[in-house]
Structure formats: structure tokens, C-alpha cells
Write an enzyme that holds these catalytic residues in place. Structure first.
Site, mmCIF file in Angstrom:
data_model
loop_
_atom_site.group_PDB
_atom_site.id
_atom_site.type_symbol
_atom_site.label_atom_id
_atom_site.label_comp_id
_atom_site.label_asym_id
_atom_site.label_seq_id
_atom_site.Cartn_x
_atom_site.Cartn_y
_atom_site.Cartn_z
ATOM 1 N N ASP A 49 2.253 2.628 2.523
ATOM 2 C CA ASP A 49 2.150 3.412 3.751
ATOM 3 C C ASP A 49 3.404 3.260 4.604
ATOM 4 O O ASP A 49 4.047 2.219 4.598
ATOM 5 C CB ASP A 49 0.915 2.978 4.551
ATOM 6 C CG ASP A 49 -0.367 3.366 3.839
ATOM 7 O OD1 ASP A 49 -0.263 4.111 2.858
ATOM 8 O OD2 ASP A 49 -1.434 2.926 4.258
ATOM 9 N N CYS A 91 -2.943 5.077 5.944
ATOM 10 C CA CYS A 91 -4.400 5.035 5.989
ATOM 11 C C CYS A 91 -4.917 5.264 7.412
ATOM 12 O O CYS A 91 -4.146 5.275 8.377
ATOM 13 C CB CYS A 91 -4.877 3.680 5.476
ATOM 14 S SG CYS A 91 -4.566 2.371 6.659
ATOM 15 N N CYS A 98 -2.262 -3.244 8.456
ATOM 16 C CA CYS A 98 -1.958 -1.921 9.012
ATOM 17 C C CYS A 98 -1.471 -2.055 10.452
ATOM 18 O O CYS A 98 -0.554 -1.344 10.871
ATOM 19 C CB CYS A 98 -3.194 -1.033 8.956
ATOM 20 S SG CYS A 98 -4.125 -1.171 7.426
ATOM 21 N N CYS A 134 0.825 -1.213 0.000
ATOM 22 C CA CYS A 134 0.000 0.000 0.000
ATOM 23 C C CYS A 134 0.856 1.259 0.000
ATOM 24 O O CYS A 134 0.357 2.352 -0.236
ATOM 25 C CB CYS A 134 -0.938 0.009 1.201
ATOM 26 S SG CYS A 134 -0.069 0.043 2.767
HETATM 27 FE FE1 FES Z 1 -1.559 0.120 4.268
HETATM 28 FE FE2 FES Z 1 -3.336 0.637 6.056
HETATM 29 S S1 FES Z 1 -3.676 0.373 3.933
HETATM 30 S S2 FES Z 1 -1.223 0.588 6.306
#
Ligand code: FES
Length: 146
Positions: free
Chosen positions: A35, A59, A103, A33
Site C-alpha cells: 500500500d 486498504c 496502516c 502489503c
Molecule cells: Fe497495508 Fe493497511 S494493509 S496499509
């Protein structure tokens, strides 16, 4: 979809920010993702986590899980903090939807990365601590967006 606790920690995240001259800092990223989470720890001579701050470029669930993770490790010893798993973070938040479980893993790994940094700086071995796979080293951070 999200519990009240998740929404609360997303809207009012605890311990956001950074610590100057931290005892340990860890940054981890999720390749899928994109992140990124960074955790700062201030640890005293008795190996107790006196303060913890985080920044999350990610997110809402990443914000909520890192916020809850900081609450769970604050005041704990290094050894106790190591036992704060992503499952413990999720339980404390009354659960996460299955697609958001990764996450919470980022929260666990960022704590481990910060503990790893602390152990390296101090020349310590913390039993049971492994270097997180998604640890991002300072010199690899050029592409990070703020
Ligand atoms: Fe990747 Fe939440 S979608 S950390």
C-alpha cells in the site's frame, strides 16, 4: 472489528486530493502489503499547515488513518504536526485491530516525508525530524499503479 470513527473516515474520507505546488509532498509505501500513501502540505511563512490533502492507494484502515491524520495536522505548526504519532491517530479513531496498526504508521510516515520534503526545499532543519525509511522518491515511482 472497526470502530464507528474508522468506518466514518473510510466511507467519508476528509481532505482527499492533491495540492498544486505543495510546500511539501511525501510518498511512503509499505513493502509487505504494497500500500502507498501520499501526503501534500501547504505551509505558510509562520510554519503553519494551512492545507493538507492525501491520496491513499491502500486498504480501508490506511484511508481512515490518513484521513484522520490530515484532520489532526491541519492548522498546526510544523513542530506540532511532527508530534502527531500513529498512536495519536489510532486513539482519535478509537483504535484499530492489531493487524492494522501498520496502516496507521504509514499515515505518520507520510506526514514526516512531506515535512522532510518541505524542510529540504526550504533548507530548514526541523528538530526531531528524520527522513522516513519507507519514503519513495519521485524517480522510483514508475511502478506505482493509479
Ligand atoms: Fe497495508 Fe493497511 S494493509 S496499509
Amino acid at each position: 472489528m472497526y470502530s464507528e470513527k474508522v468506518m466514518d473516515h473510510f466511507e467519508n474520507p476528509r481532505n482527499v486530493g492533491e495540492i498544486e505546488n505543495p510546500s511539501g509532498v511525501g510518498t511512503v509505501g509499505n513493502a509487505k502489503c504494497g500500500d502507498i500513501m501520499r501526503m501534500y502540505l501547504d505551509i505558510d511563512e509562520n510554519h503553519v499547515i494551512k492545507d493538507v490533502k492525501f491520496k491513499t492507494f491502500g486498504c480501508g484502515a490506511a484511508v481512515a488513518t490518513s484521513s484522520m491524520a490530515t484532520e489532526l495536522v491541519k492548522g498546526k505548526t510544523v513542530e506540532e504536526a511532527l508530534k502527531v504519532t500513529n498512536k495519536a491517530v489510532m486513539d482519535a479513531l478509537d483504535g484499530l485491530p492489531p493487524v492494522k496498526v501498520h496502516c496507521s504508521l504509514l499515515a505518520e510516515e507520510s506526514i514526516h516525508a512531506a515535512l522532510w520534503d518541505y524542510a529540504e526545499k526550504k533548507g530548514l532543519t526541523i528538530e526531531g525530524l528524520k527522513k522516513p525509511k519507507s519514503d519513495i522518491h519521485e524517480d522510483e515511482e514508475e511502478e506505482e499503479e493509479y
